[in-house]
Scaffold this active site. Structure first.
Site, PDB file in Angstrom:
ATOM      1  N   GLU A  85      48.852 -27.936 -13.350  1.00 53.93           N
ATOM      2  CA  GLU A  85      49.533 -28.830 -13.526  1.00 53.93           C
ATOM      3  C   GLU A  85      49.737 -28.652 -15.237  1.00 53.93           C
ATOM      4  OE1 GLU A  85      47.833 -32.395 -10.727  1.00 53.93           O
ATOM      5  OE2 GLU A  85      48.024 -32.723 -12.986  1.00 53.93           O
ATOM      6  N   CYS A 106      37.567 -27.849 -12.616  1.00 53.18           N
ATOM      7  CA  CYS A 106      36.762 -28.030 -13.754  1.00 53.18           C
ATOM      8  C   CYS A 106      35.379 -28.184 -13.019  1.00 53.18           C
ATOM      9  CB  CYS A 106      37.249 -29.246 -14.538  1.00 53.18           C
ATOM     10  SG  CYS A 106      36.196 -29.416 -15.918  1.00 53.18           S
ATOM     11  N   CYS A 110      33.484 -35.141 -14.274  1.00 55.06           N
ATOM     12  CA  CYS A 110      33.298 -36.506 -14.760  1.00 55.06           C
ATOM     13  C   CYS A 110      33.807 -37.115 -13.527  1.00 55.06           C
ATOM     14  CB  CYS A 110      34.202 -36.522 -15.911  1.00 55.06           C
ATOM     15  SG  CYS A 110      33.663 -35.238 -17.203  1.00 55.06           S
ATOM     16  N   CYS A 113      37.622 -38.438 -13.239  1.00 53.61           N
ATOM     17  CA  CYS A 113      38.701 -37.388 -13.451  1.00 53.61           C
ATOM     18  C   CYS A 113      39.068 -36.660 -12.009  1.00 53.61           C
ATOM     19  CB  CYS A 113      38.289 -36.618 -14.364  1.00 53.61           C
ATOM     20  SG  CYS A 113      39.398 -35.057 -14.448  1.00 53.61           S
ATOM     21  N   GLY A 169      40.951 -28.656 -16.769  1.00 57.09           N
ATOM     22  CA  GLY A 169      39.799 -27.612 -17.146  1.00 57.09           C
ATOM     23  C   GLY A 169      39.168 -28.218 -18.530  1.00 57.09           C
ATOM     24  N   GLU A 170      38.013 -27.634 -18.846  1.00 55.55           N
ATOM     25  CA  GLU A 170      37.442 -27.519 -20.291  1.00 55.55           C
ATOM     26  C   GLU A 170      37.457 -26.395 -21.104  1.00 55.55           C
ATOM     27  OE1 GLU A 170      35.266 -29.900 -21.929  1.00 55.55           O
ATOM     28  OE2 GLU A 170      35.496 -28.063 -23.134  1.00 55.55           O
ATOM     29  N   SER A 224      36.158 -36.458 -25.586  1.00 52.34           N
ATOM     30  CA  SER A 224      36.238 -37.355 -24.701  1.00 52.34           C
ATOM     31  C   SER A 224      34.776 -38.135 -24.785  1.00 52.34           C
ATOM     32  CB  SER A 224      36.480 -36.579 -23.290  1.00 52.34           C
ATOM     33  OG  SER A 224      37.546 -36.197 -23.270  1.00 52.34           O
ATOM     34  N   CYS A 346      45.247 -35.820 -15.897  1.00 51.64           N
ATOM     35  CA  CYS A 346      45.075 -34.633 -15.353  1.00 51.64           C
ATOM     36  C   CYS A 346      44.527 -34.409 -13.796  1.00 51.64           C
ATOM     37  CB  CYS A 346      44.009 -34.074 -16.447  1.00 51.64           C
ATOM     38  SG  CYS A 346      42.322 -34.405 -16.405  1.00 51.64           S
TER      39      CYS A 346
HETATM   40  N1  SAH Z   1      38.201 -31.316 -20.285  1.00 52.37           N
HETATM   41  C1  SAH Z   1      38.681 -31.727 -21.357  1.00 52.37           C
HETATM   42  C2  SAH Z   1      40.367 -31.858 -21.308  1.00 52.37           C
HETATM   43  C3  SAH Z   1      40.991 -32.168 -20.250  1.00 52.37           C
HETATM   44  S1  SAH Z   1      40.738 -34.054 -19.566  1.00 52.37           S
HETATM   45  C4  SAH Z   1      38.132 -33.201 -21.794  1.00 52.37           C
HETATM   46  O1  SAH Z   1      37.649 -33.748 -20.839  1.00 52.37           O
HETATM   47  O2  SAH Z   1      38.357 -33.596 -22.791  1.00 52.37           O
HETATM   48  C5  SAH Z   1      41.992 -34.770 -20.793  1.00 52.37           C
HETATM   49  C6  SAH Z   1      41.430 -36.395 -20.901  1.00 52.37           C
HETATM   50  O3  SAH Z   1      41.881 -36.875 -19.986  1.00 52.37           O
HETATM   51  C7  SAH Z   1      40.120 -36.291 -21.312  1.00 52.37           C
HETATM   52  O4  SAH Z   1      39.797 -37.241 -22.352  1.00 52.37           O
HETATM   53  C8  SAH Z   1      39.547 -37.044 -19.945  1.00 52.37           C
HETATM   54  O5  SAH Z   1      38.564 -37.885 -20.081  1.00 52.37           O
HETATM   55  C9  SAH Z   1      40.987 -37.853 -19.691  1.00 52.37           C
HETATM   56  N2  SAH Z   1      40.885 -38.448 -18.455  1.00 52.37           N
HETATM   57  C10 SAH Z   1      40.748 -37.703 -17.227  1.00 52.37           C
HETATM   58  N3  SAH Z   1      40.698 -38.362 -16.151  1.00 52.37           N
HETATM   59  C11 SAH Z   1      41.267 -39.470 -16.425  1.00 52.37           C
HETATM   60  C12 SAH Z   1      41.976 -40.772 -16.043  1.00 52.37           C
HETATM   61  N4  SAH Z   1      41.835 -40.932 -14.649  1.00 52.37           N
HETATM   62  N5  SAH Z   1      42.597 -41.357 -16.486  1.00 52.37           N
HETATM   63  C13 SAH Z   1      42.587 -41.362 -17.934  1.00 52.37           C
HETATM   64  N6  SAH Z   1      42.301 -40.302 -18.644  1.00 52.37           N
HETATM   65  C14 SAH Z   1      41.579 -39.376 -17.968  1.00 52.37           C
HETATM   66 FE1  SF4 Z   2      35.759 -33.928 -17.001  1.00 56.38          FE
HETATM   67 FE2  SF4 Z   2      37.789 -32.884 -18.658  1.00 56.38          FE
HETATM   68 FE3  SF4 Z   2      36.881 -31.582 -16.769  1.00 56.38          FE
HETATM   69 FE4  SF4 Z   2      38.056 -33.700 -16.201  1.00 56.38          FE
HETATM   70  S1  SF4 Z   2      38.781 -31.951 -17.047  1.00 56.38           S
HETATM   71  S2  SF4 Z   2      36.136 -33.247 -15.278  1.00 56.38           S
HETATM   72  S3  SF4 Z   2      37.377 -34.918 -17.855  1.00 56.38           S
HETATM   73  S4  SF4 Z   2      35.683 -31.909 -18.595  1.00 56.38           S
END
Ligand code: SAH
Ligand code: SF4
Length: 352
Positions: A85, A106, A110, A113, A169-170, A224, A346
């Site tokens: 996406e 990913c 988390c 997510c 993704g990270e 994050s 995401c």
């Molecule tokens: N993996 C990286 C970048 C992608 S996630 C990271 O974790 O930073 C981008 C952002 O969206 C991160 O800050 C993540 O914690 C947040 N995020 C993930 N799931 C979410 C949700 N359900 N609602 C709001 N933010 C969310």
């Molecule tokens: Fe965590 Fe970012 Fe991966 Fe989602 S995309 S699992 S927030 S590290």
């Protein structure tokens, strides 16, 4: 667009150097939809390019636009069959930020997510990453008149302004391709974005934070954070067992010795979980322990519900949390949640 392949194609066909510049400008600046549109080239050459090269490394599976027209989400099908996406958001009129993915799924897991729930499938290539920007450039060009039907925007301003690596993704788990993609996006002869218009978001991989400072000191960094106690962060973000808050603090201290750029700390507001006065106090303490507080900016973000397990904090609780932080002299911005109706968090669409 695979740039190496394009170069190779020109070499094989014995074309002069200036042609490369011409073609790159048409693709990356003008956002042409097909090689056929590059009319400065001969018809035969254009046809050969159509046969042997491809502009985008995916098919467009679905495009969803929010009613307010401020966010657009695209589901893309890669040639491997995997879905990713990308989201285009307009934080203010005439400004477009593209949120791009760097992996299919990913590995970080988390709990809040949707991408994390999918698990890890594969890394994207630099081409697949930068093609998401190419796609949005083309999309804005094609749809600008419809998108701005009701506003007084100048259509010629309609282009991608900012890029955030906040999709699936990270980034630091795929640094080879992500760093290559940043080089392509900032290359004057290709996309030509300024480093300062690009942001990389990480769940907090300490080693990656140091790498960013050394390799791309002008690219923005977002972390994050979401929790200011190790006990809570461990529960929701498995990465914290490897890189806990102390490691993050040390990585940020090192980051600030190399670059004096502002760092964004992201904090999703989870009802009853990380939004109490005590959480605000712990967060303030953590920020002070890093130092350089003027370079740390707190973003309080509305949680997009991805499961029944967690709920977003109410507006009132979020406001109270912000006030608690202010009592400790920490400023925070409550980020408007854009595009919830199109499931813009995401991984919410591709994970289905
Ligand atoms: N993996 C990286 C970048 C992608 S996630 C990271 O974790 O930073 C981008 C952002 O969206 C991160 O800050 C993540 O914690 C947040 N995020 C993930 N799931 C979410 C949700 N359900 N609602 C709001 N933010 C969310
Ligand atoms: Fe965590 Fe970012 Fe991966 Fe989602 S995309 S699992 S927030 S590290």
């Amino acid at each position: 667009m695979d740039i190496k392949k394009l170069q190779q194609f020109l070499d094989e066909n014995g074309l002069p150097k200036f042609r490369l510049g011409q073609i790159q400008k048409a693709i990356f600046t003008d956002g042409v939809f097909s090689f056929g549109e590059i009319t400065t080239l001969s018809k035969e050459l254009r046809e050969k390019m159509e046969k042997e090269l491809r502009l985008l490394s995916f098919e467009i599976e679905k495009v969803l636009t929010a009613k307010d027209g401020q966010s657009i989400k695209a589901l893309l099908k890669l040639h491997s069959g995997d879905l990713i996406e990308t989201v285009l958001i307009s934080p203010k009129p005439g400004i477009w930020s593209a949120c791009i993915s760097c992996q299919v799924g990913c590995a970080m897991g988390c709990r809040f997510c949707a991408t994390g729930k999918m698990g890890f499938k594969r890394d994207l290539t630099a081409e697949e990453i930068t093609d998401q920007i190419l796609f949005w450039k083309q999309y804005l060009k094609k749809n600008s008149s419809d998108l701005f039907e009701n506003c007084e925007l100048k259509i010629e301003n309609c282009d991608v302004n900012n890029i955030v690596y906040m999709g699936m993704g990270e980034p630091f788990n795929n640094w080879k391709e992500v760093s290559e993609s940043i080089k392509i996006l900032t290359d004057e002869k290709l996309f030509g974005f300024g480093s300062r218009s690009i942001s990389v978001s990480t769940s907090g991989i300490a080693e990656g934070i140091e790498r960013m400072a050394n390799e791309f000191p002008q690219v923005n960094l977002a972390i994050s954070l979401h929790f200011a106690s190790n006990e809570k962060r461990n529960r929701f973000m498995p990465i914290n067992k490897k890189d806990n808050l102390e490691n993050l603090r040390d990585a940020l201290k090192k980051y600030f010795t190399i670059t004096k750029r502002k760092v964004f700390l992201e904090y999703i507001m989870l009802d009853g979980i990380n939004d109490t006065a005590l959480d605000a106090k712990l967060l303030a303490d953590f920020i002070y322990s890093i130092g350089n507080t003027h370079l740390l900016h707190m973003n309080l973000i509305r949680y997009n519900m991805t499961s029944e397990e967690l709920k977003p904090s109410s507006k009132t609780r979020t406001q109270l949390f912000k006030q608690e932080l202010e009592k400790h002299n920490i400023n925070a911005t409550i980020r408007k949640s854009l595009g919830e109706e199109i499931e813009a968090a995401c991984g919410q669409l591709a994970g289905k």
